[in-house]
Scaffold this motif. Structure first.
Motif, PDB file in Angstrom:
ATOM      1  N   GLU A  74      39.336  37.954  28.600  1.00 18.02           N
ATOM      2  CA  GLU A  74      39.065  38.743  27.401  1.00 18.02           C
ATOM      3  C   GLU A  74      38.670  40.187  27.701  1.00 18.02           C
ATOM      4  N   ILE A  75      37.876  40.384  28.749  1.00 21.92           N
ATOM      5  CA  ILE A  75      37.402  41.732  29.085  1.00 21.92           C
ATOM      6  C   ILE A  75      38.304  42.350  30.137  1.00 21.92           C
ATOM      7  N   GLY A  76      38.602  41.586  31.159  1.00 21.45           N
ATOM      8  CA  GLY A  76      39.458  42.060  32.226  1.00 21.45           C
ATOM      9  C   GLY A  76      38.681  42.808  33.291  1.00 21.45           C
ATOM     10  N   ILE A  77      39.419  43.267  34.292  1.00 18.65           N
ATOM     11  CA  ILE A  77      38.828  43.947  35.427  1.00 18.65           C
ATOM     12  C   ILE A  77      39.704  45.144  35.772  1.00 18.65           C
ATOM     13  N   ASP A  78      39.092  46.272  36.110  1.00 17.62           N
ATOM     14  CA  ASP A  78      39.866  47.454  36.465  1.00 17.62           C
ATOM     15  C   ASP A  78      40.321  47.361  37.917  1.00 17.62           C
ATOM     16  N   VAL A  79      41.604  47.564  38.136  1.00 15.25           N
ATOM     17  CA  VAL A  79      42.199  47.519  39.471  1.00 15.25           C
ATOM     18  C   VAL A  79      42.714  48.914  39.798  1.00 15.25           C
ATOM     19  N   LEU A  80      42.106  49.559  40.764  1.00 16.89           N
ATOM     20  CA  LEU A  80      42.412  50.958  41.057  1.00 16.89           C
ATOM     21  C   LEU A  80      43.430  51.067  42.198  1.00 16.89           C
ATOM     22  N   HIS A  81      44.504  50.285  42.095  1.00 18.70           N
ATOM     23  CA  HIS A  81      45.512  50.271  43.150  1.00 18.70           C
ATOM     24  C   HIS A  81      46.832  49.839  42.529  1.00 18.70           C
ATOM     25  N   GLU A  82      47.838  50.692  42.576  1.00 18.58           N
ATOM     26  CA  GLU A  82      49.078  50.435  41.866  1.00 18.58           C
ATOM     27  C   GLU A  82      49.803  49.204  42.400  1.00 18.58           C
ATOM     28  N   GLU A  83      49.862  49.037  43.720  1.00 14.86           N
ATOM     29  CA  GLU A  83      50.569  47.875  44.276  1.00 14.86           C
ATOM     30  C   GLU A  83      49.890  46.579  43.863  1.00 14.86           C
ATOM     31  N   VAL A  84      48.555  46.584  43.835  1.00 12.38           N
ATOM     32  CA  VAL A  84      47.834  45.370  43.450  1.00 12.38           C
ATOM     33  C   VAL A  84      48.066  45.073  41.973  1.00 12.38           C
ATOM     34  N   LYS A  85      48.071  46.095  41.141  1.00 10.12           N
ATOM     35  CA  LYS A  85      48.381  45.864  39.725  1.00 10.12           C
ATOM     36  C   LYS A  85      49.771  45.234  39.580  1.00 10.12           C
ATOM     37  N   ASP A  86      50.713  45.708  40.380  1.00 14.41           N
ATOM     38  CA  ASP A  86      52.064  45.152  40.315  1.00 14.41           C
ATOM     39  C   ASP A  86      52.082  43.701  40.786  1.00 14.41           C
ATOM     40  N   ILE A  87      51.295  43.382  41.831  1.00 12.73           N
ATOM     41  CA  ILE A  87      51.204  41.995  42.308  1.00 12.73           C
ATOM     42  C   ILE A  87      50.659  41.091  41.219  1.00 12.73           C
ATOM     43  N   PHE A  88      49.594  41.546  40.542  1.00 12.29           N
ATOM     44  CA  PHE A  88      49.019  40.741  39.455  1.00 12.29           C
ATOM     45  C   PHE A  88      50.006  40.616  38.292  1.00 12.29           C
ATOM     46  N   ARG A  89      50.706  41.692  37.982  1.00 12.15           N
ATOM     47  CA  ARG A  89      51.660  41.666  36.869  1.00 12.15           C
ATOM     48  C   ARG A  89      52.759  40.638  37.145  1.00 12.15           C
ATOM     49  N   LYS A  90      53.290  40.639  38.343  1.00 12.38           N
ATOM     50  CA  LYS A  90      54.358  39.695  38.682  1.00 12.38           C
ATOM     51  C   LYS A  90      53.871  38.252  38.667  1.00 12.38           C
ATOM     52  N   ALA A  91      52.546  38.062  38.886  1.00 15.93           N
ATOM     53  CA  ALA A  91      51.978  36.707  38.855  1.00 15.93           C
ATOM     54  C   ALA A  91      51.686  36.235  37.440  1.00 15.93           C
TER      55      ALA A  91
END
Length: 530
Positions: A74-91
Protein backbone atom coordinates in the motif's frame (compact mmCIF):
# COMPACT_ATOMS: atom_id res chain seq x y z
CA UNK A 1 16.73 13.12 9.85
CA UNK A 2 19.10 10.63 11.46
CA UNK A 3 21.81 9.10 9.28
CA UNK A 4 22.93 5.49 9.54
CA UNK A 5 26.04 5.20 11.71
CA UNK A 6 29.51 4.47 10.41
CA UNK A 7 29.30 1.07 12.12
CA UNK A 8 26.95 -0.11 9.40
CA UNK A 9 27.65 1.92 6.28
CA UNK A 10 31.40 2.49 6.41
CA UNK A 11 32.99 5.92 6.26
CA UNK A 12 34.36 7.50 3.11
CA UNK A 13 36.47 10.42 4.33
CA UNK A 14 38.70 12.26 1.84
CA UNK A 15 42.21 12.35 3.27
CA UNK A 16 45.82 12.07 2.18
CA UNK A 17 46.99 8.75 0.78
CA UNK A 18 49.31 6.85 3.10
CA UNK A 19 52.01 4.40 2.02
CA UNK A 20 51.93 0.72 2.88
CA UNK A 21 54.44 -0.44 5.38
CA UNK A 22 55.72 -3.88 6.27
CA UNK A 23 56.35 -6.89 4.09
CA UNK A 24 53.65 -9.24 2.88
CA UNK A 25 55.31 -12.18 1.18
CA UNK A 26 54.78 -15.68 2.44
CA UNK A 27 56.00 -15.10 5.95
CA UNK A 28 55.34 -18.24 7.95
CA UNK A 29 53.53 -18.03 11.23
CA UNK A 30 50.69 -19.41 13.23
CA UNK A 31 47.36 -18.19 14.43
CA UNK A 32 46.31 -18.42 18.06
CA UNK A 33 45.64 -22.00 19.05
CA UNK A 34 45.46 -24.29 22.04
CA UNK A 35 48.58 -23.83 24.16
CA UNK A 36 48.76 -20.09 23.42
CA UNK A 37 49.84 -18.01 26.44
CA UNK A 38 46.41 -16.35 26.53
CA UNK A 39 43.92 -18.98 27.66
CA UNK A 40 41.42 -19.89 24.97
CA UNK A 41 39.82 -22.87 23.30
CA UNK A 42 40.55 -23.90 19.69
CA UNK A 43 38.61 -22.21 16.88
CA UNK A 44 35.11 -23.64 16.70
CA UNK A 45 31.58 -22.34 16.26
CA UNK A 46 29.23 -22.64 19.21
CA UNK A 47 25.88 -24.29 18.59
CA UNK A 48 22.77 -23.35 20.49
CA UNK A 49 21.37 -26.34 22.41
CA UNK A 50 18.51 -24.40 24.01
CA UNK A 51 15.04 -23.51 22.81
CA UNK A 52 14.62 -20.08 21.28
CA UNK A 53 13.04 -17.34 23.37
CA UNK A 54 9.89 -15.86 21.86
CA UNK A 55 8.84 -12.33 22.72
CA UNK A 56 5.55 -12.38 20.80
CA UNK A 57 2.94 -15.08 20.21
CA UNK A 58 2.40 -16.77 16.86
CA UNK A 59 -0.59 -14.46 16.28
CA UNK A 60 1.53 -11.42 17.15
CA UNK A 61 4.24 -12.52 14.74
CA UNK A 62 1.69 -12.93 11.95
CA UNK A 63 0.33 -9.46 12.71
CA UNK A 64 3.83 -8.01 12.25
CA UNK A 65 4.25 -9.97 9.01
CA UNK A 66 0.87 -8.77 7.70
CA UNK A 67 1.67 -5.15 8.59
CA UNK A 68 4.97 -5.48 6.69
CA UNK A 69 3.16 -6.80 3.63
CA UNK A 70 0.68 -3.92 3.77
CA UNK A 71 3.59 -1.46 3.95
CA UNK A 72 5.08 -2.92 0.76
CA UNK A 73 1.72 -3.26 -1.00
CA UNK A 74 0.00 0.00 0.00
CA UNK A 75 2.77 2.47 0.86
CA UNK A 76 5.67 1.04 -1.09
CA UNK A 77 9.38 1.69 -0.87
CA UNK A 78 11.57 4.15 -2.77
CA UNK A 79 14.22 2.46 -4.92
CA UNK A 80 16.95 4.87 -5.99
CA UNK A 81 18.43 2.66 -8.71
CA UNK A 82 17.06 2.34 -12.23
CA UNK A 83 18.25 -1.23 -12.88
CA UNK A 84 16.74 -2.43 -9.60
CA UNK A 85 13.44 -0.74 -10.41
CA UNK A 86 13.48 -2.57 -13.73
CA UNK A 87 14.21 -5.90 -11.97
CA UNK A 88 11.25 -5.37 -9.64
CA UNK A 89 9.02 -4.28 -12.54
CA UNK A 90 9.79 -7.42 -14.53
CA UNK A 91 9.01 -9.51 -11.42
CA UNK A 92 5.53 -7.98 -11.26
CA UNK A 93 6.00 -5.03 -8.92
CA UNK A 94 4.21 -1.74 -9.54
CA UNK A 95 6.65 1.11 -10.29
CA UNK A 96 5.14 4.59 -10.30
CA UNK A 97 5.95 6.32 -13.63
CA UNK A 98 8.43 9.15 -13.16
CA UNK A 99 8.93 8.17 -9.52
CA UNK A 100 11.18 5.97 -7.37
CA UNK A 101 8.21 4.45 -5.55
CA UNK A 102 7.88 0.66 -5.93
CA UNK A 103 5.01 -1.41 -4.56
CA UNK A 104 5.18 -5.18 -4.43
CA UNK A 105 2.55 -7.64 -3.31
CA UNK A 106 3.03 -10.43 -0.81
CA UNK A 107 2.92 -13.06 -3.51
CA UNK A 108 5.99 -11.59 -5.20
CA UNK A 109 7.83 -11.50 -1.86
CA UNK A 110 6.85 -15.07 -0.95
CA UNK A 111 7.85 -16.47 -4.34
CA UNK A 112 11.21 -14.67 -4.29
CA UNK A 113 12.30 -15.59 -0.77
CA UNK A 114 11.29 -19.23 -1.27
CA UNK A 115 14.62 -19.77 -3.07
CA UNK A 116 16.77 -18.41 -0.21
CA UNK A 117 19.06 -21.07 1.29
CA UNK A 118 18.23 -21.79 4.93
CA UNK A 119 21.86 -22.64 5.70
CA UNK A 120 25.19 -22.27 3.94
CA UNK A 121 28.93 -22.29 4.57
CA UNK A 122 31.36 -19.43 3.95
CA UNK A 123 34.87 -20.38 2.88
CA UNK A 124 38.00 -18.80 4.36
CA UNK A 125 41.48 -19.01 2.85
CA UNK A 126 42.24 -21.31 5.78
CA UNK A 127 39.55 -24.03 5.55
CA UNK A 128 39.81 -24.57 9.31
CA UNK A 129 38.21 -21.12 9.62
CA UNK A 130 35.19 -21.77 7.39
CA UNK A 131 31.97 -20.49 8.99
CA UNK A 132 28.51 -22.04 8.89
CA UNK A 133 25.45 -19.75 8.75
CA UNK A 134 21.98 -20.81 9.86
CA UNK A 135 20.45 -23.54 11.98
CA UNK A 136 21.85 -23.54 15.52
CA UNK A 137 25.28 -22.19 14.54
CA UNK A 138 26.63 -18.97 16.06
CA UNK A 139 29.43 -16.82 14.59
CA UNK A 140 30.98 -13.77 16.25
CA UNK A 141 32.52 -10.87 14.30
CA UNK A 142 34.47 -8.03 15.88
CA UNK A 143 33.22 -4.46 15.72
CA UNK A 144 33.02 -2.77 12.33
CA UNK A 145 33.49 0.73 10.94
CA UNK A 146 33.99 2.93 13.97
CA UNK A 147 35.35 6.35 12.92
CA UNK A 148 37.37 6.49 16.15
CA UNK A 149 39.35 4.13 18.35
CA UNK A 150 40.56 4.38 21.93
CA UNK A 151 42.73 2.80 24.57
CA UNK A 152 43.74 3.61 28.12
CA UNK A 153 47.16 4.96 27.17
CA UNK A 154 46.45 7.13 24.12
CA UNK A 155 42.82 8.05 24.64
CA UNK A 156 40.24 8.58 21.90
CA UNK A 157 41.49 9.39 18.40
CA UNK A 158 40.42 9.22 14.75
CA UNK A 159 40.89 5.87 13.06
CA UNK A 160 44.18 5.27 11.29
CA UNK A 161 45.94 2.48 9.42
CA UNK A 162 48.13 1.32 12.29
CA UNK A 163 45.20 0.96 14.70
CA UNK A 164 43.21 -0.74 11.95
CA UNK A 165 45.99 -3.29 11.47
CA UNK A 166 46.40 -3.86 15.20
CA UNK A 167 42.69 -4.55 15.61
CA UNK A 168 42.70 -6.89 12.59
CA UNK A 169 45.58 -8.79 14.21
CA UNK A 170 43.64 -9.09 17.46
CA UNK A 171 40.75 -10.55 15.48
CA UNK A 172 43.13 -13.19 14.15
CA UNK A 173 44.65 -14.01 17.55
CA UNK A 174 41.40 -14.76 19.35
CA UNK A 175 39.65 -17.95 18.26
CA UNK A 176 36.25 -16.76 19.52
CA UNK A 177 36.26 -14.16 16.72
CA UNK A 178 35.12 -16.18 13.73
CA UNK A 179 35.18 -13.55 10.98
CA UNK A 180 35.39 -9.87 10.16
CA UNK A 181 32.20 -7.85 9.89
CA UNK A 182 33.95 -4.81 8.39
CA UNK A 183 36.85 -2.52 9.22
CA UNK A 184 37.13 -2.52 13.05
CA UNK A 185 38.11 1.14 12.77
CA UNK A 186 38.11 3.31 9.65
CA UNK A 187 41.69 4.20 8.66
CA UNK A 188 40.85 7.76 7.66
CA UNK A 189 44.51 8.51 6.94
CA UNK A 190 44.04 6.48 3.75
CA UNK A 191 42.33 8.21 0.85
CA UNK A 192 38.76 6.99 0.42
CA UNK A 193 39.33 5.97 -3.20
CA UNK A 194 41.99 3.37 -2.33
CA UNK A 195 41.21 2.65 1.32
CA UNK A 196 39.28 -0.50 0.51
CA UNK A 197 42.21 -1.91 -1.47
CA UNK A 198 44.66 -1.44 1.38
CA UNK A 199 42.22 -2.73 4.00
CA UNK A 200 41.14 -5.78 2.02
CA UNK A 201 44.76 -6.69 1.30
CA UNK A 202 45.39 -6.48 5.05
CA UNK A 203 42.43 -8.77 5.75
CA UNK A 204 43.69 -11.23 3.14
CA UNK A 205 47.24 -11.31 4.50
CA UNK A 206 47.16 -10.44 8.22
CA UNK A 207 44.36 -12.96 8.83
CA UNK A 208 43.18 -16.21 7.30
CA UNK A 209 39.55 -15.72 8.32
CA UNK A 210 36.51 -14.60 6.32
CA UNK A 211 36.22 -10.87 5.70
CA UNK A 212 33.64 -8.27 4.71
CA UNK A 213 33.33 -6.06 1.62
CA UNK A 214 31.60 -2.68 1.82
CA UNK A 215 28.79 -1.92 -0.61
CA UNK A 216 29.81 1.64 -1.35
CA UNK A 217 29.95 1.49 -5.12
CA UNK A 218 30.25 -1.51 -7.39
CA UNK A 219 34.03 -1.11 -7.76
CA UNK A 220 34.56 -1.91 -4.08
CA UNK A 221 32.41 -5.03 -4.36
CA UNK A 222 34.23 -6.25 -7.46
CA UNK A 223 37.64 -5.54 -5.94
CA UNK A 224 36.72 -7.32 -2.71
CA UNK A 225 35.44 -10.40 -4.51
CA UNK A 226 38.60 -10.60 -6.59
CA UNK A 227 40.89 -10.14 -3.58
CA UNK A 228 39.07 -12.98 -1.81
CA UNK A 229 39.45 -15.18 -4.90
CA UNK A 230 43.17 -14.47 -5.21
CA UNK A 231 43.77 -15.01 -1.49
CA UNK A 232 42.06 -18.41 -1.61
CA UNK A 233 43.88 -19.37 -4.79
CA UNK A 234 40.71 -20.59 -6.51
CA UNK A 235 39.05 -20.13 -9.89
CA UNK A 236 36.12 -17.80 -10.56
CA UNK A 237 33.83 -20.82 -10.89
CA UNK A 238 34.95 -22.29 -7.57
CA UNK A 239 34.49 -18.94 -5.84
CA UNK A 240 30.90 -18.82 -7.08
CA UNK A 241 30.30 -22.33 -5.77
CA UNK A 242 31.89 -21.45 -2.42
CA UNK A 243 30.78 -18.06 -1.02
CA UNK A 244 33.83 -16.35 0.47
CA UNK A 245 32.96 -12.70 1.26
CA UNK A 246 29.94 -10.95 2.70
CA UNK A 247 28.50 -7.46 2.58
CA UNK A 248 26.12 -5.68 4.91
CA UNK A 249 23.29 -3.90 3.12
CA UNK A 250 21.48 -1.20 5.09
CA UNK A 251 18.21 0.21 3.85
CA UNK A 252 18.01 3.96 4.29
CA UNK A 253 15.19 4.00 6.78
CA UNK A 254 12.41 4.82 6.50
CA UNK A 255 11.55 2.87 3.36
CA UNK A 256 14.36 3.68 0.94
CA UNK A 257 16.84 1.48 -0.91
CA UNK A 258 19.71 3.66 -2.11
CA UNK A 259 22.02 3.36 -5.09
CA UNK A 260 25.32 2.07 -3.61
CA UNK A 261 23.56 -0.51 -1.48
CA UNK A 262 21.52 -1.80 -4.43
CA UNK A 263 24.70 -1.98 -6.51
CA UNK A 264 26.13 -4.09 -3.71
CA UNK A 265 23.25 -6.57 -3.87
CA UNK A 266 23.58 -6.85 -7.65
CA UNK A 267 27.36 -7.37 -7.63
CA UNK A 268 27.45 -9.76 -4.68
CA UNK A 269 24.37 -11.84 -5.45
CA UNK A 270 25.29 -12.22 -9.12
CA UNK A 271 28.54 -13.84 -7.96
CA UNK A 272 26.79 -15.94 -5.29
CA UNK A 273 28.45 -14.06 -2.44
CA UNK A 274 26.72 -13.34 0.88
CA UNK A 275 24.38 -10.40 1.49
CA UNK A 276 23.32 -9.53 5.04
CA UNK A 277 20.22 -7.35 4.59
CA UNK A 278 19.91 -5.14 7.66
CA UNK A 279 17.58 -2.16 8.06
CA UNK A 280 18.87 0.38 10.58
CA UNK A 281 15.65 1.28 12.38
CA UNK A 282 15.68 3.41 15.52
CA UNK A 283 12.25 3.56 17.16
CA UNK A 284 11.25 7.18 17.62
CA UNK A 285 13.56 8.50 14.88
CA UNK A 286 13.66 6.59 11.56
CA UNK A 287 10.87 4.22 12.64
CA UNK A 288 7.67 4.41 14.71
CA UNK A 289 8.15 4.99 18.42
CA UNK A 290 6.48 1.65 19.18
CA UNK A 291 8.67 -1.44 18.91
CA UNK A 292 5.93 -3.35 17.07
CA UNK A 293 5.71 -0.60 14.45
CA UNK A 294 9.49 -0.36 14.15
CA UNK A 295 9.67 -4.14 13.64
CA UNK A 296 6.97 -4.05 10.96
CA UNK A 297 9.00 -1.42 9.10
CA UNK A 298 12.25 -3.35 9.65
CA UNK A 299 10.63 -6.46 8.23
CA UNK A 300 9.25 -4.69 5.17
CA UNK A 301 12.62 -3.17 4.32
CA UNK A 302 14.50 -6.41 4.98
CA UNK A 303 12.17 -8.52 2.84
CA UNK A 304 12.34 -6.07 -0.08
CA UNK A 305 16.15 -6.33 -0.12
CA UNK A 306 16.15 -10.09 0.42
CA UNK A 307 13.68 -10.54 -2.43
CA UNK A 308 16.01 -8.56 -4.69
CA UNK A 309 18.90 -10.94 -4.00
CA UNK A 310 16.78 -13.82 -5.29
CA UNK A 311 15.50 -11.90 -8.31
CA UNK A 312 19.15 -11.27 -9.21
CA UNK A 313 20.16 -14.91 -8.63
CA UNK A 314 17.80 -17.51 -7.16
CA UNK A 315 19.52 -19.37 -4.35
CA UNK A 316 22.07 -16.64 -3.63
CA UNK A 317 23.07 -16.74 0.07
CA UNK A 318 21.40 -14.05 2.16
CA UNK A 319 20.95 -13.33 5.86
CA UNK A 320 18.00 -11.61 7.55
CA UNK A 321 19.43 -8.74 9.59
CA UNK A 322 17.82 -6.95 12.52
CA UNK A 323 19.21 -3.74 14.01
CA UNK A 324 16.20 -2.15 15.68
CA UNK A 325 16.69 -0.18 18.87
CA UNK A 326 15.32 3.03 20.34
CA UNK A 327 16.53 6.58 20.83
CA UNK A 328 16.81 8.70 23.93
CA UNK A 329 13.69 10.81 23.55
CA UNK A 330 15.39 13.66 25.44
CA UNK A 331 18.38 13.99 23.13
CA UNK A 332 17.64 11.87 20.05
CA UNK A 333 20.82 9.86 20.62
CA UNK A 334 20.70 6.12 19.82
CA UNK A 335 20.33 3.82 22.83
CA UNK A 336 21.55 0.22 22.89
CA UNK A 337 21.38 -2.68 25.30
CA UNK A 338 17.93 -1.50 26.35
CA UNK A 339 14.93 -3.71 27.16
CA UNK A 340 13.45 -2.55 23.87
CA UNK A 341 16.61 -3.57 22.00
CA UNK A 342 16.44 -7.04 23.56
CA UNK A 343 12.78 -7.48 22.60
CA UNK A 344 13.49 -6.34 19.05
CA UNK A 345 16.44 -8.74 18.76
CA UNK A 346 14.31 -11.65 19.92
CA UNK A 347 11.39 -10.85 17.59
CA UNK A 348 13.87 -10.37 14.74
CA UNK A 349 14.94 -13.96 15.29
CA UNK A 350 11.32 -15.11 15.25
CA UNK A 351 10.81 -13.35 11.91
CA UNK A 352 13.98 -14.83 10.41
CA UNK A 353 12.87 -18.32 11.40
CA UNK A 354 9.41 -17.68 9.96
CA UNK A 355 11.08 -17.13 6.57
CA UNK A 356 13.63 -19.93 7.13
CA UNK A 357 16.60 -17.56 6.93
CA UNK A 358 19.84 -17.21 8.90
CA UNK A 359 19.66 -14.30 11.34
CA UNK A 360 22.08 -11.45 11.98
CA UNK A 361 22.00 -9.31 15.12
CA UNK A 362 24.58 -7.38 17.21
CA UNK A 363 26.37 -6.84 20.53
CA UNK A 364 26.15 -3.12 21.27
CA UNK A 365 26.16 -0.47 23.97
CA UNK A 366 25.87 3.31 24.25
CA UNK A 367 28.54 3.79 26.94
CA UNK A 368 31.24 6.41 26.41
CA UNK A 369 33.88 4.61 28.46
CA UNK A 370 34.68 1.08 29.55
CA UNK A 371 32.59 1.00 32.71
CA UNK A 372 29.64 -0.74 34.29
CA UNK A 373 27.26 0.70 31.69
CA UNK A 374 29.38 -0.73 28.87
CA UNK A 375 29.33 -4.12 30.56
CA UNK A 376 25.65 -4.45 31.41
CA UNK A 377 24.38 -3.00 28.12
CA UNK A 378 26.61 -5.43 26.21
CA UNK A 379 25.45 -8.36 28.32
CA UNK A 380 21.81 -7.45 27.66
CA UNK A 381 22.46 -6.97 23.92
CA UNK A 382 24.28 -10.27 23.65
CA UNK A 383 21.66 -12.11 25.68
CA UNK A 384 18.91 -10.88 23.37
CA UNK A 385 21.02 -11.87 20.36
CA UNK A 386 21.80 -15.37 21.60
CA UNK A 387 18.38 -16.29 22.99
CA UNK A 388 16.71 -14.70 19.99
CA UNK A 389 18.51 -17.16 17.73
CA UNK A 390 21.27 -15.00 16.25
CA UNK A 391 23.50 -16.90 13.82
CA UNK A 392 25.79 -14.01 12.89
CA UNK A 393 26.54 -11.66 15.80
CA UNK A 394 28.04 -8.50 14.36
CA UNK A 395 29.94 -5.88 16.40
CA UNK A 396 30.69 -8.61 18.94
CA UNK A 397 33.92 -7.15 20.32
CA UNK A 398 35.03 -3.55 20.83
CA UNK A 399 31.84 -1.53 20.28
CA UNK A 400 31.54 1.74 22.26
CA UNK A 401 29.63 5.05 22.06
CA UNK A 402 26.78 3.67 19.99
CA UNK A 403 29.25 2.60 17.31
CA UNK A 404 31.42 5.72 17.12
CA UNK A 405 34.48 4.20 18.81
CA UNK A 406 36.25 0.84 18.87
CA UNK A 407 38.02 0.36 22.20
CA UNK A 408 41.01 -1.96 22.56
CA UNK A 409 40.11 -2.66 26.20
CA UNK A 410 36.45 -3.21 25.38
CA UNK A 411 37.55 -5.68 22.71
CA UNK A 412 39.20 -7.80 25.40
CA UNK A 413 36.24 -7.53 27.79
CA UNK A 414 33.93 -8.61 24.99
CA UNK A 415 36.20 -11.52 24.03
CA UNK A 416 35.95 -12.74 27.62
CA UNK A 417 32.17 -12.37 27.47
CA UNK A 418 31.95 -14.21 24.14
CA UNK A 419 34.08 -17.05 25.47
CA UNK A 420 31.76 -17.29 28.48
CA UNK A 421 28.74 -17.41 26.19
CA UNK A 422 30.37 -20.16 24.14
CA UNK A 423 30.93 -22.18 27.30
CA UNK A 424 27.33 -21.58 28.36
CA UNK A 425 26.20 -22.97 24.99
CA UNK A 426 28.13 -26.20 25.53
CA UNK A 427 25.50 -28.84 26.36
CA UNK A 428 25.53 -30.12 29.92
CA UNK A 429 26.67 -33.73 29.91
CA UNK A 430 24.77 -36.05 32.24
CA UNK A 431 26.19 -39.59 32.49
CA UNK A 432 27.66 -41.92 35.08
CA UNK A 433 30.97 -40.10 35.03
CA UNK A 434 29.55 -36.59 35.52
CA UNK A 435 27.01 -37.70 38.14
CA UNK A 436 30.05 -38.69 40.24
CA UNK A 437 28.30 -41.10 42.61
CA UNK A 438 31.55 -42.94 43.36
CA UNK A 439 33.25 -39.67 44.34
CA UNK A 440 30.31 -38.68 46.54
CA UNK A 441 30.42 -42.13 48.15
CA UNK A 442 34.18 -41.86 48.81
CA UNK A 443 33.97 -38.40 50.41
CA UNK A 444 30.81 -39.01 52.39
CA UNK A 445 29.20 -36.51 54.77
CA UNK A 446 31.36 -33.60 55.96
CA UNK A 447 34.33 -34.12 53.62
CA UNK A 448 35.62 -32.18 50.58
CA UNK A 449 36.31 -33.03 46.97
CA UNK A 450 39.62 -31.23 46.31
CA UNK A 451 41.78 -34.33 46.57
CA UNK A 452 39.52 -36.95 45.05
CA UNK A 453 40.63 -38.78 41.92
CA UNK A 454 37.46 -37.53 40.21
CA UNK A 455 38.49 -33.90 40.83
CA UNK A 456 42.17 -34.44 40.06
CA UNK A 457 41.32 -35.93 36.66
CA UNK A 458 39.16 -32.96 35.69
CA UNK A 459 40.18 -29.81 37.54
CA UNK A 460 42.28 -28.27 34.74
CA UNK A 461 39.30 -28.00 32.37
CA UNK A 462 36.38 -28.32 34.78
CA UNK A 463 35.38 -24.64 34.68
CA UNK A 464 35.76 -21.65 32.40
CA UNK A 465 38.93 -19.70 33.22
CA UNK A 466 38.15 -15.99 32.70
CA UNK A 467 40.48 -13.52 31.03
CA UNK A 468 39.34 -10.56 33.12
CA UNK A 469 37.44 -11.64 36.24
CA UNK A 470 39.60 -11.62 39.38
CA UNK A 471 38.57 -14.32 41.84
CA UNK A 472 41.20 -13.64 44.52
CA UNK A 473 40.03 -12.57 47.96
CA UNK A 474 40.15 -8.90 48.88
CA UNK A 475 43.45 -9.06 50.78
CA UNK A 476 45.31 -10.88 48.00
CA UNK A 477 43.82 -8.61 45.37
CA UNK A 478 44.83 -5.51 47.39
CA UNK A 479 48.38 -6.77 47.82
CA UNK A 480 48.58 -7.16 44.04
CA UNK A 481 47.78 -3.45 43.59
CA UNK A 482 43.96 -3.68 43.35
CA UNK A 483 43.94 -4.09 39.54
CA UNK A 484 40.70 -3.21 37.76
CA UNK A 485 39.13 -4.98 34.80
CA UNK A 486 40.03 -1.95 32.64
CA UNK A 487 43.70 -2.22 33.60
CA UNK A 488 43.82 -5.96 33.04
CA UNK A 489 42.19 -5.58 29.62
CA UNK A 490 44.80 -2.94 28.73
CA UNK A 491 47.60 -5.37 29.55
CA UNK A 492 45.98 -8.30 27.74
CA UNK A 493 45.47 -6.63 24.36
CA UNK A 494 49.13 -5.64 24.36
CA UNK A 495 50.15 -9.20 25.22
CA UNK A 496 47.94 -10.56 22.46
CA UNK A 497 49.49 -8.20 19.89
CA UNK A 498 52.98 -9.20 21.02
CA UNK A 499 52.06 -12.87 20.49
CA UNK A 500 50.52 -12.32 17.04
CA UNK A 501 52.22 -14.02 14.10
CA UNK A 502 51.09 -13.60 10.53
CA UNK A 503 49.39 -16.71 9.11
CA UNK A 504 51.29 -18.37 6.26
CA UNK A 505 50.51 -17.38 2.69
CA UNK A 506 51.95 -18.77 -0.53
CA UNK A 507 54.48 -16.20 -1.88
CA UNK A 508 52.96 -16.45 -5.36
CA UNK A 509 49.52 -15.56 -3.97
CA UNK A 510 50.98 -12.66 -2.00
CA UNK A 511 52.63 -11.37 -5.16
CA UNK A 512 49.40 -11.69 -7.14
CA UNK A 513 47.52 -9.78 -4.42
CA UNK A 514 50.09 -6.99 -4.47
CA UNK A 515 49.99 -6.79 -8.26
CA UNK A 516 46.19 -6.55 -8.28
CA UNK A 517 46.05 -3.91 -5.53
CA UNK A 518 48.79 -1.76 -7.05
CA UNK A 519 47.18 -1.93 -10.49
CA UNK A 520 43.81 -0.91 -9.12
CA UNK A 521 45.38 1.93 -7.14
CA UNK A 522 47.11 3.17 -10.30
CA UNK A 523 43.71 3.12 -12.02
CA UNK A 524 42.32 5.39 -9.30
CA UNK A 525 40.60 2.86 -7.09
CA UNK A 526 36.91 3.58 -6.58
CA UNK A 527 34.79 6.73 -6.99
CA UNK A 528 34.14 8.71 -3.82
CA UNK A 529 30.99 10.50 -4.99
CA UNK A 530 27.69 8.68 -5.38
Amino acid sequence: MCAAPAAETGLQVQTTTARRDGGRGGRAGRSAREGHAIAQKPFRQPRRPYSFTEAVSADGLEAIHDASMRILEEIGIDVLHEEVKDIFRKAGAEVDPGSDRVRMDRGLIAEAIATCPAEFTMHARNPAHNVHFGGNSVAFAQMASAPNCSDMDRGRRPGNQQDFRDLVKLGQVFNIIHLSGGYPVEPVDLHASIRHLECLRDFATLTDKIFHVYSLGKERNRDGIEIARIARGVSHDQLEREPSVLSIINSSSPLRLDTPMMQGIIEMSRRNQVIVMTPFTLAGAMAPVTIAGALAQQNAEALAGIALTQLVRPGAPVVYGGFTSNVDMKSGAPAFGTPEYMKAAIVGGQLARRYNLPYRTSNTCAANTVDAQAAYESVFSLWGAIMGGGNFIKHSAGWMEGGLTCSFEKFILDVDLLQMVAEFLNPLVVDDSTLALDAIRDVGPGGHFFGTAHTQERYRDAFYAPLISDWRNFETWSEAGSPTAYQKANRLWKEALAQYEQPPLDPAIAEELDDFVERRKAEGGAPTDF
